[in-house]
Design a protein around this motif. Structure first.
Motif, PDB file in Angstrom:
ATOM      1  N   LEU A   1       0.824  -1.200   0.000  1.00  0.00           N
ATOM      2  CA  LEU A   1       0.000   0.000   0.000  1.00  0.00           C
ATOM      3  C   LEU A   1       0.860   1.253   0.000  1.00  0.00           C
ATOM      4  N   LEU A   2       2.014   1.174   0.658  1.00  0.00           N
ATOM      5  CA  LEU A   2       2.874   2.348   0.752  1.00  0.00           C
ATOM      6  C   LEU A   2       3.642   2.609  -0.526  1.00  0.00           C
ATOM      7  N   ASP A   3       4.211   1.557  -1.131  1.00  0.00           N
ATOM      8  CA  ASP A   3       5.063   1.801  -2.294  1.00  0.00           C
ATOM      9  C   ASP A   3       4.352   1.572  -3.637  1.00  0.00           C
ATOM     10  N   ALA A   4       3.104   1.123  -3.590  1.00  0.00           N
ATOM     11  CA  ALA A   4       2.307   0.917  -4.801  1.00  0.00           C
ATOM     12  C   ALA A   4       2.917  -0.125  -5.734  1.00  0.00           C
ATOM     13  N   LEU A   5       3.780  -0.979  -5.223  1.00  0.00           N
ATOM     14  CA  LEU A   5       4.377  -2.034  -6.020  1.00  0.00           C
ATOM     15  C   LEU A   5       3.613  -3.343  -5.814  1.00  0.00           C
ATOM     16  N   THR A   6       4.087  -4.386  -6.453  1.00  0.00           N
ATOM     17  CA  THR A   6       3.408  -5.677  -6.339  1.00  0.00           C
ATOM     18  C   THR A   6       3.703  -6.332  -4.995  1.00  0.00           C
ATOM     19  N   ARG A   7       2.974  -7.379  -4.680  1.00  0.00           N
ATOM     20  CA  ARG A   7       3.157  -8.091  -3.413  1.00  0.00           C
ATOM     21  C   ARG A   7       4.563  -8.662  -3.343  1.00  0.00           C
ATOM     22  N   SER A   8       5.192  -8.521  -2.193  1.00  0.00           N
ATOM     23  CA  SER A   8       6.546  -9.036  -1.999  1.00  0.00           C
ATOM     24  C   SER A   8       6.548 -10.453  -1.455  1.00  0.00           C
ATOM     25  N   ALA A   9       5.379 -10.987  -1.106  1.00  0.00           N
ATOM     26  CA  ALA A   9       5.265 -12.333  -0.565  1.00  0.00           C
ATOM     27  C   ALA A   9       3.875 -12.875  -0.884  1.00  0.00           C
ATOM     28  N   SER A  10       3.674 -14.128  -0.606  1.00  0.00           N
ATOM     29  CA  SER A  10       2.370 -14.764  -0.788  1.00  0.00           C
ATOM     30  C   SER A  10       1.704 -14.956   0.568  1.00  0.00           C
ATOM     31  N   ALA A  11       0.405 -15.204   0.557  1.00  0.00           N
ATOM     32  CA  ALA A  11      -0.321 -15.404   1.809  1.00  0.00           C
ATOM     33  C   ALA A  11      -1.339 -16.526   1.633  1.00  0.00           C
ATOM     34  N   GLU A  12      -1.417 -17.392   2.650  1.00  0.00           N
ATOM     35  CA  GLU A  12      -2.335 -18.531   2.627  1.00  0.00           C
ATOM     36  C   GLU A  12      -3.048 -18.649   3.966  1.00  0.00           C
ATOM     37  N   ALA A  13      -4.338 -18.905   3.940  1.00  0.00           N
ATOM     38  CA  ALA A  13      -5.089 -19.149   5.169  1.00  0.00           C
ATOM     39  C   ALA A  13      -4.728 -20.530   5.708  1.00  0.00           C
ATOM     40  N   ILE A  14      -4.228 -20.581   6.937  1.00  0.00           N
ATOM     41  CA  ILE A  14      -3.914 -21.874   7.540  1.00  0.00           C
ATOM     42  C   ILE A  14      -5.002 -22.297   8.520  1.00  0.00           C
ATOM     43  N   GLU A  15      -5.994 -21.432   8.699  1.00  0.00           N
ATOM     44  CA  GLU A  15      -7.229 -21.750   9.394  1.00  0.00           C
ATOM     45  C   GLU A  15      -8.347 -21.060   8.620  1.00  0.00           C
ATOM     46  N   ASP A  16      -9.573 -21.522   8.781  1.00  0.00           N
ATOM     47  CA  ASP A  16     -10.690 -20.770   8.225  1.00  0.00           C
ATOM     48  C   ASP A  16     -10.630 -19.354   8.793  1.00  0.00           C
ATOM     49  N   SER A  17     -10.683 -18.355   7.921  1.00  0.00           N
ATOM     50  CA  SER A  17     -10.415 -16.986   8.350  1.00  0.00           C
ATOM     51  C   SER A  17     -11.449 -16.009   7.808  1.00  0.00           C
ATOM     52  N   GLN A  18     -11.631 -14.916   8.556  1.00  0.00           N
ATOM     53  CA  GLN A  18     -12.479 -13.814   8.126  1.00  0.00           C
ATOM     54  C   GLN A  18     -11.690 -12.526   8.247  1.00  0.00           C
ATOM     55  N   ALA A  19     -11.895 -11.626   7.293  1.00  0.00           N
ATOM     56  CA  ALA A  19     -11.095 -10.416   7.243  1.00  0.00           C
ATOM     57  C   ALA A  19     -11.878  -9.289   6.587  1.00  0.00           C
ATOM     58  N   LEU A  20     -11.293  -8.101   6.635  1.00  0.00           N
ATOM     59  CA  LEU A  20     -11.777  -6.959   5.878  1.00  0.00           C
ATOM     60  C   LEU A  20     -10.664  -6.544   4.929  1.00  0.00           C
TER      61      LEU A  20
END
Length: 230
Positions: free
Chosen positions: A90-109
């Motif tokens: 969000l700060l540098d407006a570049l692409t994601r530097s890492a990947s993310a995976e849910a390791i439990e059922d998750s809820q987010a905004l």
């Protein structure tokens, strides 16, 4: 998968990045964010995806990882509520530097970058919280790098378990993380991590229950990791 979360209330409670905002501003942030639900094993985003949103985790757990050309994964951190992820993009407006995976059922905004930038412009003090969050990330990665130099694998496994146990004071702490994921976090082979876990279990510091690890002596693990006991 998106849907409206039941009993949403103030979804920013406990989220340090938004702690200094007035209640009406917090409600505007919540209104601008999109509720998301992730099943266990679901990928949120991968390296080099557009960094177009901040993820505010409400329930569950998210592993943030990098992938080597060989396919091996290194887990950088496990995010749990009320933490956030994706702030760097969000700060540098570049692409994601890492990947993310849910390791439990998750809820987010999910708060879009456009909404986030508007928020910063109207509430400049939130930038201080963002910078603290990024600073904490840099410190954590620096410490992890030092751990690979100064700690042996059992020490890294012990330190990873302590971090995952968090601030809980319970006599037994259940960690919902299988040994393959633990190996990715500690930076070792599954076989070597299994040996370390077996050694800790024989000493009575923990026990395994299927795909879970139950820590029974955090203080002993802290000492094995070279960490000051609390």
């Amino acid at each position: 998968m998106d849907h409206r979360l039941a009993e949403q209330g103030d979804a920013l409670t406990g989220v340090e990045m938004f702690a200094g905002l007035e209640p009406d501003v917090r409600q505007r942030v919540i209104a601008a964010a999109v509720p998301r639900t992730y099943r266990k094993g679901q990928i949120l985003f991968v390296e080099h995806d557009p960094g177009d949103s901040l993820i505010i985790l409400r329930r569950g757990a998210i592993a943030v990882f990098r992938t080597a050309p060989t396919g091996e994964r290194a887990v950088l951190t496990v995010v749990r509520p009320p933490d956030v992820l994706g702030e760097v993009s969000l700060l540098d407006a570049l692409t994601r530097s890492a990947s993310a995976e849910a390791i439990e059922d998750s809820q987010a905004l999910a708060l879009s970058r456009v909404a986030f930038i508007d928020l910063v412009h109207s509430n400049p003090r939130i930038l201080d919280a963002v910078m603290r969050s990024v600073g904490a990330l840099i410190r954590r990665l620096t410490e992890q790098n030092a751990d690979h130099v100064f700690l042996d694998l059992p020490g890294r496994v012990a330190k990873t378990l302590v971090r995952l146990a968090g601030e809980s004071q319970a006599p037994m702490i259940t960690i919902e993380l299988n040994q393959s994921q633990l190996a990715e976090m500690a930076g070792g082979s599954r076989q070597s991590v299994n040996q370390a876990i077996g050694s800790f279990a024989s000493r009575g510091w923990l026990r395994t229950e299927g795909r879970r690890i139950v820590v029974t002596d955090v203080s002993a693990l802290r000492r094995r990791a070279g960490m000051a006991d609390k």
